[in-house]
Scaffold this motif. Sequence first.
Motif, PDB file in Angstrom:
ATOM      1  N   GLY A  98      -2.051  -2.436 -18.328  1.00 14.73           N
ATOM      2  CA  GLY A  98      -2.171  -2.478 -16.880  1.00 14.73           C
ATOM      3  C   GLY A  98      -2.863  -1.283 -16.266  1.00 14.73           C
ATOM      4  N   ILE A  99      -3.430  -0.405 -17.096  1.00 12.56           N
ATOM      5  CA  ILE A  99      -4.090   0.781 -16.546  1.00 12.56           C
ATOM      6  C   ILE A  99      -5.254   0.401 -15.644  1.00 12.56           C
ATOM      7  CG2 ILE A  99      -5.754   1.117 -18.423  1.00 12.56           C
ATOM      8  CD1 ILE A  99      -3.751   3.915 -16.668  1.00 12.56           C
ATOM      9  N   SER A 100      -5.795  -0.805 -15.836  1.00 10.13           N
ATOM     10  CA  SER A 100      -6.894  -1.274 -14.987  1.00 10.13           C
ATOM     11  C   SER A 100      -6.408  -2.145 -13.831  1.00 10.13           C
ATOM     12  CB  SER A 100      -7.911  -2.055 -15.836  1.00 10.13           C
ATOM     13  OG  SER A 100      -8.472  -1.230 -16.829  1.00 10.13           O
ATOM     14  N   LYS A 103      -3.338  -1.757  -8.799  1.00  9.51           N
ATOM     15  CA  LYS A 103      -2.359  -0.792  -8.300  1.00  9.51           C
ATOM     16  C   LYS A 103      -2.516   0.579  -8.941  1.00  9.51           C
ATOM     17  CE  LYS A 103       1.271  -3.737  -6.526  1.00  9.51           C
ATOM     18  NZ  LYS A 103       2.710  -3.805  -6.234  1.00  9.51           N
ATOM     19  N   SER A 104      -3.269   0.658 -10.019  1.00  9.30           N
ATOM     20  CA  SER A 104      -3.444   1.918 -10.743  1.00  9.30           C
ATOM     21  C   SER A 104      -4.584   2.729 -10.145  1.00  9.30           C
ATOM     22  CB  SER A 104      -3.734   1.616 -12.221  1.00  9.30           C
ATOM     23  OG  SER A 104      -4.050   2.791 -12.927  1.00  9.30           O
ATOM     24  N   ALA A 105      -4.388   4.045 -10.059  1.00  9.12           N
ATOM     25  CA  ALA A 105      -5.429   4.924  -9.521  1.00  9.12           C
ATOM     26  C   ALA A 105      -5.337   6.283 -10.180  1.00  9.12           C
ATOM     27  CB  ALA A 105      -5.285   5.077  -8.013  1.00  9.12           C
ATOM     28  N   ILE A 212      -0.145   6.271  -9.299  1.00 12.18           N
ATOM     29  CA  ILE A 212      -1.159   7.326  -9.405  1.00 12.18           C
ATOM     30  C   ILE A 212      -0.970   8.079 -10.724  1.00 12.18           C
ATOM     31  CG2 ILE A 212      -2.107   9.404  -8.345  1.00 12.18           C
ATOM     32  CD1 ILE A 212      -0.948   8.374  -5.658  1.00 12.18           C
ATOM     33  N   ILE A 213      -2.036   8.135 -11.522  1.00 12.26           N
ATOM     34  CA  ILE A 213      -1.972   8.790 -12.825  1.00 12.26           C
ATOM     35  C   ILE A 213      -2.433  10.245 -12.694  1.00 12.26           C
ATOM     36  CG2 ILE A 213      -2.671   8.671 -15.238  1.00 12.26           C
ATOM     37  CD1 ILE A 213      -1.108   6.216 -14.260  1.00 12.26           C
ATOM     38  N   ALA A 214      -1.524  11.167 -13.000  1.00 16.67           N
ATOM     39  CA  ALA A 214      -1.830  12.609 -12.910  1.00 16.67           C
ATOM     40  C   ALA A 214      -1.294  13.299 -14.157  1.00 16.67           C
ATOM     41  CB  ALA A 214      -1.216  13.202 -11.643  1.00 16.67           C
ATOM     42  N   ILE A 215      -1.687  12.786 -15.321  1.00 15.12           N
ATOM     43  CA  ILE A 215      -1.110  13.284 -16.580  1.00 15.12           C
ATOM     44  C   ILE A 215      -1.965  14.364 -17.241  1.00 15.12           C
ATOM     45  CG2 ILE A 215       0.159  11.161 -17.023  1.00 15.12           C
ATOM     46  CD1 ILE A 215      -2.033  10.362 -18.984  1.00 15.12           C
ATOM     47  N   GLY A 216      -3.025  14.770 -16.588  1.00 17.95           N
ATOM     48  CA  GLY A 216      -3.830  15.844 -17.152  1.00 17.95           C
ATOM     49  C   GLY A 216      -5.319  15.537 -17.114  1.00 17.95           C
TER      50      GLY A 216
END
Length: 260
Positions: A98-100, A103-105, A212-216
């Motif tokens: 589901g990374i695409s 809802k993912s950003a 929201i992806i903020a993993i690095g």
Amino acid sequence: GGGVGGMEAALVSALRGHDVTVIEKSGRLGGRLYNAGVHFFKISIRQLAEWFEAEISKRGIEVMLNTEATTEMLRKMGADAVIFCTGAEPLMPKSIPGISNPKSASCIEVLEGKREPGDNIVIVGAGLVGAEMAYDYAREGKKVYLVDALNDILANDPNGVPFQTRMMLNNLLDYHGVVKFLGYNLKSIGEEGAVVTDSYGHDTVIDADDVIIAIGFRKRASMLNELDGSGIETYEIAAGNAIGSIATQISDAYEIARSL
């Protein structure tokens, strides 16, 4: 690259008498300083970007915006030395189901204003970027869920965030009602929002408008090795070995420029 490392290298090199050209792919100098300075409590970082731009203009340094450097271009320019400051880009692991999903950003997409999050937000990654975003959005009245595999915020920052900053941010997150899922991994992103799982394999579904992806970050590829044997001195700043902070990038840039 015209981020903070590139601008510092350009200024120091010019002050030492070199003819300097800055090549920047985007339409402005500053790089990630503008992302880092988007929060109201970090306005001084944007002011730093503006100061660098003003100094570069004052020194008459040539700036080529909207230009992507190539090895052929660098060879034709007849440069004696090239300093690569190509920066980094956010991690968006394709292995996450589901990374695409719409809802993912990525955190950068949001910080650059290309996307306005809804009222219910999941932020994955409790490093400095994710924790500060969580605080800012919660302060605006949004419902924020902060997810990280580690058991505390800012627990794995490569540049060593002071413990006072961790304590302050933790208190601010609690005060503004941020719900922390620490010790949890993001399992998937779907229409309902995010599915996270703890160390025992128990899943929790978090309803969200945006995840929201903020993993690095990971460094962008540079052309440093492609100039081997060209007779051009080559150097690389901070993100070539690790993701640098503002301080480390300025320090690396200064040392390289002083050595030319």
